[in-house]
Design a protein around this motif. Sequence first.
Motif, PDB file in Angstrom:
ATOM      1  N   LEU A  56       0.810  -1.218   0.000  1.00 14.93           N
ATOM      2  CA  LEU A  56       0.000   0.000   0.000  1.00 14.93           C
ATOM      3  C   LEU A  56       0.842   1.266   0.000  1.00 14.93           C
ATOM      4  N   ARG A  57       2.171   1.107  -0.139  1.00 16.59           N
ATOM      5  CA  ARG A  57       3.048   2.285  -0.116  1.00 16.59           C
ATOM      6  C   ARG A  57       2.622   3.335  -1.150  1.00 16.59           C
ATOM      7  N   GLU A  58       2.458   2.917  -2.390  1.00 14.83           N
ATOM      8  CA  GLU A  58       2.127   3.869  -3.455  1.00 14.83           C
ATOM      9  C   GLU A  58       0.755   4.514  -3.249  1.00 14.83           C
ATOM     10  N   PRO A  59      -0.293   3.734  -2.960  1.00 13.29           N
ATOM     11  CA  PRO A  59      -1.590   4.381  -2.682  1.00 13.29           C
ATOM     12  C   PRO A  59      -1.523   5.364  -1.515  1.00 13.29           C
ATOM     13  N   ILE A  60      -0.765   5.032  -0.490  1.00 14.95           N
ATOM     14  CA  ILE A  60      -0.626   5.934   0.660  1.00 14.95           C
ATOM     15  C   ILE A  60       0.004   7.243   0.230  1.00 14.95           C
TER      16      ILE A  60
END
Length: 330
Positions: A56-60
């Motif tokens: 979820l790094r990129e969505p965060i």
Amino acid sequence: MNAEHLNDYSYLDQIRMTEGTEKCKGTFLEIFRKDVRRAATMLNDDRLMFPSLYILREPILQQRAQRYLNSRNMTALQIANRVKGPKTPGANSLSPKQNSAYPVLKWILETGSAEEIPEDDYEEILDVAASVLITVHKDADILPLVVDLIFKRNRDGRYIHDLVWALFRFQDPQVLKLVAQRLVSSEPKDAELAAELLNIDKTDLQAVRGDGKGRHEGYLHWLEENLPYLYFTQETFQYTSKPTFCAVDLERKYLQKGTPSYSKEPISSLADDENESIAAFQQLSFEEKKALSDYSQKICSKSVPAWKEWLHAPVKEQIKTAKARLEGDE
């Protein structure tokens, strides 16, 4: 995934495990756009596992949701960024002085190794976490987990060199005992790797070609006998294809002067006759040194007076006696 255990995991973990990575990302984005507070609560769930935070790094970042993260998750992302590039935020998060990173590193390794993501960056983050926990924090509790991870990756043909390096940096015989347990594995790759890491072919065991149980018992017997003289060499797969991770200090075994450090250290405070003996010993071939050190251990365990008498004899006579007695016991 067993349905009755799903409640043990956070909601985002459940989605990732049952429906996949993309569904987990999509679910998070959908909830975040509708209810930021609920999305933040899901991210900061104590049960959340590192693999879910990692994917979820990129969505965060896209949603600028990092401001809603608790300290554990923020530190974990900083560590991930630190591994991927030295100029990213949180570059000092792996410093020995940053004790706040310790529980986060442990969370990353413990939850992240349960379901590894087969990506180089992800594996490197776990490798770094293991390395810092072992070399900086001296955390013995994670050793079984690191051993499990090494053998799991090896079965899948994945990279293990950095994890092996970290494991043996702990410099303690309990590492050898954990690896030795894999000698009895029914999985051929496990038994083969265990024998390689323990350098079984250099221990001169009678059970080297026996079954797994025999090799395991034989190795533990060898380890107990040589424990006072054992040292870790600092050799790694990065520098040689067949490293010797630990070895026996034959000089110490010959003089029966053990050390608790498990590192190669010079023998100090020798008597004159001991200095003479060790000077002659150092001129011998490896095979002769091994024969003398083995015999020295054997005779000393039976009779200290007889050992002292033998040790004071000329080295040539020591070799003759040792070879005759050792061959006679075969």
